[in-house]
Every structure is written in structure tokens, then in C-alpha cells.
Design an enzyme around this catalytic site. Structure first.
Site, PDB file in Angstrom:
ATOM      1  N   THR A  21      11.357  -6.121  16.249  1.00  0.00           N
ATOM      2  CA  THR A  21      12.956  -6.114  16.532  1.00  0.00           C
ATOM      3  C   THR A  21      13.342  -7.403  16.722  1.00  0.00           C
ATOM      4  O   THR A  21      14.525  -7.660  16.450  1.00  0.00           O
ATOM      5  CB  THR A  21      13.159  -5.433  17.899  1.00  0.00           C
ATOM      6  OG1 THR A  21      12.343  -6.189  18.955  1.00  0.00           O
ATOM      7  CG2 THR A  21      12.610  -3.880  17.901  1.00  0.00           C
ATOM      8  N   LYS A  22      12.645  -8.511  16.586  1.00  0.00           N
ATOM      9  CA  LYS A  22      12.990  -9.908  16.550  1.00  0.00           C
ATOM     10  C   LYS A  22      12.170 -10.767  15.586  1.00  0.00           C
ATOM     11  O   LYS A  22      10.897 -10.544  15.143  1.00  0.00           O
ATOM     12  CB  LYS A  22      12.906 -10.352  18.026  1.00  0.00           C
ATOM     13  CG  LYS A  22      13.841  -9.881  18.943  1.00  0.00           C
ATOM     14  CD  LYS A  22      13.516 -10.597  20.384  1.00  0.00           C
ATOM     15  CE  LYS A  22      14.176 -10.066  21.526  1.00  0.00           C
ATOM     16  NZ  LYS A  22      15.173  -9.117  21.685  1.00  0.00           N
ATOM     17  N   HIS A  51      23.580   0.799  12.659  1.00  0.00           N
ATOM     18  CA  HIS A  51      24.976   1.619  12.915  1.00  0.00           C
ATOM     19  C   HIS A  51      25.087   1.342  14.421  1.00  0.00           C
ATOM     20  O   HIS A  51      24.405   0.946  15.106  1.00  0.00           O
ATOM     21  CB  HIS A  51      24.456   3.105  12.873  1.00  0.00           C
ATOM     22  CG  HIS A  51      23.775   3.757  11.589  1.00  0.00           C
ATOM     23  ND1 HIS A  51      24.589   3.690  10.477  1.00  0.00           N
ATOM     24  CD2 HIS A  51      22.499   3.865  11.136  1.00  0.00           C
ATOM     25  CE1 HIS A  51      23.786   3.982   9.399  1.00  0.00           C
ATOM     26  NE2 HIS A  51      22.343   4.225   9.774  1.00  0.00           N
ATOM     27  N   LYS A  83      -0.494 -14.750  19.803  1.00  0.00           N
ATOM     28  CA  LYS A  83      -1.257 -16.152  19.812  1.00  0.00           C
ATOM     29  C   LYS A  83      -0.826 -16.910  18.431  1.00  0.00           C
ATOM     30  O   LYS A  83      -0.371 -16.230  17.645  1.00  0.00           O
ATOM     31  CB  LYS A  83      -3.017 -16.186  20.164  1.00  0.00           C
ATOM     32  CG  LYS A  83      -3.538 -15.435  18.992  1.00  0.00           C
ATOM     33  CD  LYS A  83      -4.895 -15.407  19.347  1.00  0.00           C
ATOM     34  CE  LYS A  83      -5.746 -14.993  18.088  1.00  0.00           C
ATOM     35  NZ  LYS A  83      -7.316 -15.174  18.359  1.00  0.00           N
ATOM     36  N   GLY A 105      -0.574  -1.226   9.042  1.00  0.00           N
ATOM     37  CA  GLY A 105       0.051   0.141   8.920  1.00  0.00           C
ATOM     38  C   GLY A 105       0.750   0.642   9.988  1.00  0.00           C
ATOM     39  O   GLY A 105       0.889   0.392  11.145  1.00  0.00           O
ATOM     40  N   ASN A 136       0.980  -0.913   0.019  1.00  0.00           N
ATOM     41  CA  ASN A 136       0.023   0.190  -0.028  1.00  0.00           C
ATOM     42  C   ASN A 136       0.852   1.336  -0.103  1.00  0.00           C
ATOM     43  O   ASN A 136       2.039   1.176  -0.068  1.00  0.00           O
ATOM     44  CB  ASN A 136      -0.902   0.019   1.161  1.00  0.00           C
ATOM     45  CG  ASN A 136      -2.374   0.641   0.703  1.00  0.00           C
ATOM     46  OD1 ASN A 136      -2.393   1.669   0.081  1.00  0.00           O
ATOM     47  ND2 ASN A 136      -3.443  -0.053   1.292  1.00  0.00           N
TER      48      ASN A 136
END
Length: 190
Positions: A170-171, A113, A188, A147, A83
Site C-alpha cells: 500500500t506504500k 475510487h 530488513k 506470488g 509468471n
């Protein structure tokens, strides 16, 4: 080893290297043309995406505006819909599977970085430069990313995953889960 090879191997590289700047400027020209194109000119849209992306399956649709660094490091599987206002910083590979739904304002990052400013900023004769390395991002088949989500470098998202809007991933996430939050976590099994 070239700076491009270092970049794709995840080693520290110079993002202002002449070859990388050439790739960057090429992508900007293609993106400017794509983002300005009338949406009814589907054949021209297909041609530009073919020239821009590293690989694209049949039925891929990318709404405008769309932004990326190089384009050539992005592959998208068939029937995936991306989108409006998505940003894919493809300093390493971004692989998106088939039948994906990527909502507006999703950001996928591959560059990273050093955390310490003293390790991140390098003084050079013409000004400062910044130490950069990369990690690939892999998104499986049948994934829906809500979104305003952000996908961090090195993340792998399994097949059949739904990620709630506004998540910061992040994982890596396994197959068949609902996940959301900041940081994003499995809520879940699906």
C-alpha cells in the site's frame, strides 16, 4: 482534454469513453491471441507483446494467461520474467525495471475510487457509473515480487527489493529491502 489524457494525469475520467473502449477492445483481442498461442511459437508471442505493450526490453518473458486493461501503458525492462495469471490494470502507467521476477497471481492496480459510496457512484440516464482516477506504479530493477501479492495505485518499489508472497503493498518501498505482510512493510535492509 480527452478522457485518456485525464486518466493518465490522474484526474477523474469516464472509463466508458469511446477512445478508451477502443483501446480496451484492441487489448482484449491481443490478449486472447496471446493467451491461446502455443508456447513454442516464440516469434508470434514477441510480435503480440510488441503490439500490446508500451515498451518491452529484450528477454522479457510473460507466461500465460496474462491480463491487463490496455497494455500500452505498461513498460517492462529487459530480462524480466512475469509468471502465470498476473493482472496489470494499467489505467495509468506501470513501469517495471530490468531483471525482475514477478510470481504467479501478482496484481498491479493503478485505478482508484472514492471511499464513500455517495462519492463513488454517479447515477446516469442509462444506469450508474463509477468515479475513477489513477496513480502510476513504478517498480525498480532487480525486484522479486512473491506470488499473490497486490501492488496498490501510486506505489513505487525501489531497486533490489524482495517482496514476500501474499503481500499487500500500500506504500512505496526504498531500495535494497526485504518487505512483506498485509500491509506490506520493510522487514530488513538487504
Amino acid at each position: 482534454m480527452t478522457e485518456k489524457e485525464k486518466m493518465l494525469k490522474g484526474e477523474r475520467y469516464n472509463s466508458r469513453d469511446a477512445e478508451l473502449l477502443g483501446m480496451y477492445h484492441r487489448a482484449r483481442k491481443l490478449l486472447n491471441a496471446y493467451n491461446a498461442l502455443d508456447s513454442e511459437l516464440t516469434a508470434e508471442r514477441e510480435r503480440i507483446l510488441h503490439d500490446l505493450l508500451g515498451g518491452k526490453g529484450k528477454g522479457v518473458w510473460i507466461e500465460t494467461p496474462f491480463y491487463c486493461d490496455y497494455g500500452e501503458n505498461i513498460t517492462i525492462g529487459e530480462n524480466t520474467f512475469i509468471n502465470t495469471n498476473c493482472i496489470f490494470l494499467d489505467d495509468n502507467t506501470i513501469s517495471i525495471g530490468k531483471n525482475g521476477l514477478i510470481a504467479p497471481y501478482v496484481q498491479i492496480y493503478t485505478a482508484t475510487h472514492p471511499l464513500r459510496a455517495s462519492e463513488r457512484i454517479v447515477e446516469e440516464g442509462h444506469g450508474n457509473s463509477y468515479v475513477t482516477s489513477t496513480k502510476p506504479v513504478v517498480i525498480g530493477d532487480n525486484v522479486w515480487i512473491g506470488g499473490n501479492s497486490v501492488i496498490f495505485p501510486g506505489v513505487t518499489i525501489g531497486n533490489n527489493v524482495t517482496i514476500g508472497a501474499g503481500s499487500v503493498v500500500t506504500k512505496s518501498l526504498p531500495d535494497n529491502v526485504l518487505a512483506y505482510g498485509n500491509p506490506c512493510k520493510k522487514i530488513k535492509d538487504l
